[in-house]
Design a protein around this motif. Structure first.
Motif, short mmCIF file in Angstrom:
data_model
loop_
_atom_site.label_atom_id
_atom_site.label_comp_id
_atom_site.label_asym_id
_atom_site.label_seq_id
_atom_site.Cartn_x
_atom_site.Cartn_y
_atom_site.Cartn_z
N TRP A 1 -10.37 -45.11 -9.82
CA TRP A 1 -10.46 -46.29 -10.56
C TRP A 1 -9.57 -47.38 -9.89
CZ3 TRP A 1 -7.14 -48.98 -13.53
CH2 TRP A 1 -6.39 -47.98 -14.51
N VAL B 1 -21.24 -55.01 -15.20
CA VAL B 1 -20.37 -54.18 -16.12
C VAL B 1 -20.98 -54.25 -17.59
CG1 VAL B 1 -18.28 -54.49 -17.50
CG2 VAL B 1 -18.23 -54.65 -15.22
N LEU C 1 -20.44 -46.88 -19.32
CA LEU C 1 -19.16 -47.40 -19.56
C LEU C 1 -18.58 -47.53 -21.05
CD1 LEU C 1 -16.77 -48.36 -17.85
CD2 LEU C 1 -17.39 -50.65 -18.38
N ALA D 1 -13.43 -52.62 -17.06
CA ALA D 1 -13.80 -51.26 -16.37
C ALA D 1 -12.62 -50.22 -16.83
CB ALA D 1 -13.59 -51.64 -14.95
N GLY E 1 -12.64 -49.09 -20.45
CA GLY E 1 -13.81 -48.17 -20.37
C GLY E 1 -13.68 -46.78 -20.14
N LEU F 1 -18.62 -49.60 -9.87
CA LEU F 1 -18.90 -49.03 -11.38
C LEU F 1 -19.22 -47.68 -11.44
CD1 LEU F 1 -20.00 -52.09 -13.19
CD2 LEU F 1 -17.92 -50.69 -13.72
N THR G 1 -17.02 -44.92 -13.35
CA THR G 1 -17.33 -44.06 -14.61
C THR G 1 -17.55 -42.55 -14.02
OG1 THR G 1 -19.67 -44.75 -14.05
CG2 THR G 1 -18.40 -45.95 -15.49
#
Length: 162
Positions: free
Chosen positions: A8, A30, A39, A97, A100, A157, A161
């Motif tokens: 990440w 997002v 997320l 992000a 999450g 993403l 995730t």
């Protein structure tokens, strides 16, 4: 854990770079990821991003930006107003992000804003070069930029995730 953090920490700047290309695309994506549950932001300050209204609003903004970017009177992305918006949204997207995935929102702000700066100036230079090199109208390259921002944002993403 270290591998997840490393992924990440690389993917958030990439997401920020996409903010440099299209301000509203990464925040819309997002919101989609959060709303679909990919997320996990429930119970955090970023819970608003997982609401249907956020998905709708930012998706409409992204669609509007795709149209607006092709208009001749649209200001350059490196002008002060658009540049500040990109830095702010890069930081916001990075913070959401990071939150999450139980990371540091502060680190997310920094990484996302840095990526947005790189994407703004890098995207401007690449688009300018491609228009000159290809001889195609600017809007042709802009459509490719739109599609790239969508695909790379979804990919980044997905990395974030897991």
């Amino acid at each position: 854990m270290a591998m997840a953090m490393m992924s990440w920490m690389l993917a958030i700047p990439v997401l920020g770079m996409m903010v440099g290309l299209r301000t509203m695309t990464p925040i819309a994506i997002v919101c989609w990821f959060a709303w679909l549950g990919d997320l996990p932001v429930d119970g955090t300050w970023a819970a608003w991003s997982g609401k249907l209204i956020s998905v709708i609003i930012f998706s409409i903004f992204a669609l509007g930006e795709y149209v607006g970017d092709k208009l001749p009177k649209t200001p350059n992305r490196t002008a002060p107003g658009p540049l500040i918006a990109r830095i702010v949204f890069g930081g916001l997207v990075g913070a959401i992000a990071a939150t999450g995935v139980d990371g540091s929102a502060v680190e997310g702000v920094f990484l996302g804003a840095l990526g947005a700066l790189l994407g703004t100036f890098g995207g401007y230079l690449v688009r300018k070069y491609l228009v000159e090199w290809s001889g195609r109208p600017d809007w042709n390259i802009a459509v490719i930029e739109d599609i790239s921002a969508i695909i790379v944002s979804v990919f980044a993403l997905g990395v974030i995730t897991g």
